[in-house]
Structures are given as structure tokens and as C-alpha cells.
Design an enzyme around this catalytic site. Structure first.
Site, short mmCIF file in Angstrom:
data_model
loop_
_atom_site.label_atom_id
_atom_site.label_comp_id
_atom_site.label_asym_id
_atom_site.label_seq_id
_atom_site.Cartn_x
_atom_site.Cartn_y
_atom_site.Cartn_z
N TYR A 138 0.81 -1.21 0.00
CA TYR A 138 0.00 0.00 0.00
C TYR A 138 0.85 1.27 0.00
O TYR A 138 0.37 2.32 -0.40
CB TYR A 138 -0.96 0.01 1.20
N LYS A 190 4.14 -15.58 3.62
CA LYS A 190 4.45 -16.31 2.37
C LYS A 190 5.97 -16.45 2.34
O LYS A 190 6.64 -15.93 1.43
CB LYS A 190 3.90 -15.53 1.17
N ASP A 224 -1.93 -18.56 1.33
CA ASP A 224 -2.84 -19.42 0.55
C ASP A 224 -3.45 -20.50 1.44
O ASP A 224 -4.66 -20.77 1.41
CB ASP A 224 -2.14 -20.02 -0.68
N ASP A 248 -5.90 -7.43 3.72
CA ASP A 248 -7.04 -6.93 2.95
C ASP A 248 -7.80 -8.10 2.34
O ASP A 248 -9.03 -8.18 2.42
CB ASP A 248 -6.54 -5.99 1.84
N ASP A 252 -11.77 -10.08 3.61
CA ASP A 252 -13.00 -10.20 2.83
C ASP A 252 -13.49 -11.65 2.88
O ASP A 252 -14.69 -11.92 2.98
CB ASP A 252 -12.80 -9.77 1.37
#
Ligand code: IPM
Ligand code: MN
Length: 356
Positions: A138, A190, A224, A248, A252
Site C-alpha cells: 500500500y 508467504k 494461501d 485486505d 473479505d
């Protein structure tokens, strides 16, 4: 003398004002019952103001907002404004200028709320995501060169400082300790591909955890795999901490497992400054003015606001009201299918908070 909190209210665009009105109604009911006062100042930042004045956000906005104890935001996003302008110019700019470096997103399934997860209920879906909110993709630098040519190159870099990582991790450990539920903090990263950035996160995670939070269990999941387990075994999670972009995305996913955007709320926290609370869904412009949108997410944002101010009794009362309304009143969380209007849902909640 009772305490008065200065609250900045940014109703914003689309259905933002409608849901914010109900959130304020419920907050006022909690204030009356638990003996504190709210001094509200409304600001018109959003799409309409931008279209009228050409200014997205006045330069004085952050300083102005800093004078308050907390900020309640409705929604940002206007159908006549190109995507990105308001999001970057208002929401992200305020997060950065006010250094709200934590984005706290509870993933909690309330009773009576439908989840797409088979055989899972409120017992299994109750965890919190601590999303780093000041850095990563970001705020990493980037740019495009040779734009429009076949040789065009675009770069957007994921940048994290030890300082940013550390303050986020410390918040997450403290939060896990205070929550005192399963005393487990999971780092979502990750490390198999982003071998620089998430290596930094992972080393800091274990160093800080081992030194200062030995009683907190530390788990690690790749992002993941985190998505997979959030669907398959959400009960594994207590608190998840992660960087800005992964946070982010996974929130969701978390939101849809807790009943969707009608109910999911979040807080942009500066633990040393002023924090901003928001329903995490958008402005849902097509429902504007219809009195059908679900105000619960905004009300839950208000609940988080009170909790952060230390008005824990008022916050707990709002949560009980939400449980009451989802568990025994609303037919659905979806706009137009609640069995009640936006305003009626606000009334039910406010009445419950006032009287139980
Ligand atoms: C969120 C939103 C924002 C984000 C957008 C609107 C800039 O998706 O709060 O999760 O990406 O942080
Ligand atoms: Mn998002």
C-alpha cells in the site's frame, strides 16, 4: 461529572449516511445508559463534496480529526467518481496521515446469521485478524515507465521496516493476551516466495514472542493455506496477524464467513492516537435512500469504537443487542431482506441497549 468524548462522524457516500445514523442512535443509547456523553462533529468528506468542490480532502483534515477521541466512518465510494480517487484520497490518506497502523477485523459469526461454511456456527467462527495498516504494497514505491509502449514496465514494491513489523506484532501479541481465549497468535505470510519481507516478519514474530510473550502459542501459515483453513477449520484461529495486502484479502474472505458485508466491521487503530471505525463494506450506492441497507456493520463499528475508548460496558451492551437482533429478529443480513427497515433495525438495537 460524566465524561464527554469528541467523536468525528464521516457519513460519506451512498448508504453511508443511513447506516451511520443508526450507529449513532445506538451509541447515544449506550451513552445515556452508561453515563457518558458524545459530542459529535460531522464532516462531509466523500464523493458529493469532491464533485462539488474538486477537492478530495482538505489538507487540514488530519489535523482537524486528530482533535477528536475517535472517528466513525460510514462509507467511501461514489458511482460518478473514478474508482481509486476517493479510496486513496480519503480512506487511505487518513489511515496513513493519522498513522493508524493496525486494522483490526473481528471475524465473528453471530447467532442466527447464515454462513456459507457447512457445519460451522458461532462456536467455530470467532477470531480476529490484525492487519498491518501502514505499509507493504500500500505504501511501497513504484511507477510505470514507457507507458503505452510494448516495453512498458510497472513496479509496485512490498516494503516493510522492522519498526512497522514490530509495532504491529507487539499489538497482536498484546491483543491475543488481553483476549485470553485460546492464547494463540498465527502469523499469515508467504515465507516460501516472499523470502525477504516475510522472513523479516517471521524472525521478528518468533523473537518478540519468545522474549516477551512466552505463554502465547505461535503458529505460522502461508497466506494461501490460511484461506483454505479459514474455510475448512476456522475454529483453529484465535488471532491472525499479517501484512497489509494479505490482510485486505483474507478479511473479505473472513467477512463472508461471518455473514457478509452487512455485518463485518473494522477499526483503523492508532493505539497512541486517534482511531477510525468503519463498516468494511462499500457505499452500496444502488440502495441509497431506500432504508433497506443493513446497519449492523456500522453499529458493530460503533461497538468497537466504544471498546477502544474504554467504555467496555457500553460496548458489551451493544454486542448483546446485536446478538439479540440477529438471533431473534432479522430474517436475513442482506439489504432488503431483513424483515425490517434500516431505521427499524437501529430502533430495535437502541431499545435493547436502553432497556434490555
Ligand atoms: C478495505 C478496503 C480498502 C483497502 C480500499 C477501499 C482502499 O478494501 O478497507 O479493506 O484496500 O484497504
Ligand atoms: Mn478490503
Amino acid at each position: 461529572m460524566s465524561k464527554t468524548y469528541q467523536i468525528a462522524v464521516l457519513p460519506g457516500d451512498g448508504t453511508g449516511p443511513e447506516v451511520t445514523r443508526e450507529a449513532v442512535k445506538v451509541l447515544e443509547a449506550a451513552a445515556a445508559r452508561y453515563g457518558f456523553k458524545l459530542a459529535l462533529t460531522e464532516y462531509d468528506f466523500g464523493g458529493d463534496r469532491y464533485l462539488k468542490t474538486g477537492e478530495v480532502l482538505p489538507d487540514s483534515a488530519a489535523d482537524e480529526l486528530r482533535k477528536h477521541d475517535a472517528i466513525l466512518l460510514g462509507a467511501i465510494g461514489h458511482p460518478d467518481v473514478k474508482p481509486g480517487i476517493l479510496e486513496k484520497g480519503i480512506l487511505l490518506r487518513l489511515r496513513f496521515e493519522l498513522d493508524q497502523y493496525i486494522n483490526l477485523r473481528p471475524v465473528k459469526l453471530f447467532p442466527g446469521v447464515e454462513t456459507p461454511l457447512k457445519d460451522k456456527g458461532p462456536e467455530q467462527i470467532d477470531y480476529v485478524v490484525v492487519r498491518e495498516n501502514s505499509g507493504g504494497l500500500y505504501t511501497g514505491t513504484g511507477g510505470i515507465s514507457m507507458k503505452g509502449t510494448p516495453h512498458e514496465v510497472a513496479v509496485q514494491s512490498m516494503v516493510y521496516s522492522r519498526h512497522q513489523v514490530e509495532r504491529c506484532l507487539r499489538f497482536a501479541f498484546d491483543y491475543t493476551r488481553k483476549r485470553n481465549k485460546r492464547n494463540t497468535l498465527a502469523l499469515c505470510g508467504k515465507t516460501n516466495v516472499l523470502t525477504y519481507v516475510y522472513d523479516l516478519w517471521e524472525r521478528a514474530f518468533h523473537e518478540i514472542g519468545q522474549a516477551d510473550y512466552p505463554e502465547i502459542r505461535r503458529d505460522y501459515y502461508h497466506v494461501d493455506a490460511t484461506c483454505m483453513w479459514m474455510v475448512k477449520n476456522p475454529e483453529w484461529f484465535d488471532v491472525i496477524v499479517t501484512g497489509n495486502m494479505f490482510g485486505d484479502i483474507i478479511t473479505d474472505l473472513g467477512a463472508i464467513t461471518q455473514g457478509g458485508m452487512g455485518i463485518a466491521a473494522g477499526g483503523n487503530l492508532n493505539p497512541e492516537g486517534v482511531s477510525m471505525f468503519e463498516p468494511i463494506g462499500g457505499s452500496a450506492p444502488k440502495y441509497t435512500g431506500q432504508n433497506v441497507i443493513n446497519p449492523l456493520a456500522a453499529v458493530c463499528a460503533g461497538q468497537m469504537l466504544l471498546d477502544t475508548l474504554g467504555e467496555t460496558e457500553g460496548a458489551a451492551a451493544i454486542e448483546r443487542a446485536v446478538v439479540h437482533v440477529t438471533g431473534s429478529k432479522l430474517k436475513s443480513m442482506a439489504a432488503g431482506r431483513m424483515g425490517y427497515s434500516t431505521q427499524e433495525v437501529g430502533d430495535l438495537l437502541a431499545q435493547f441497549v436502553a432497556g434490555e
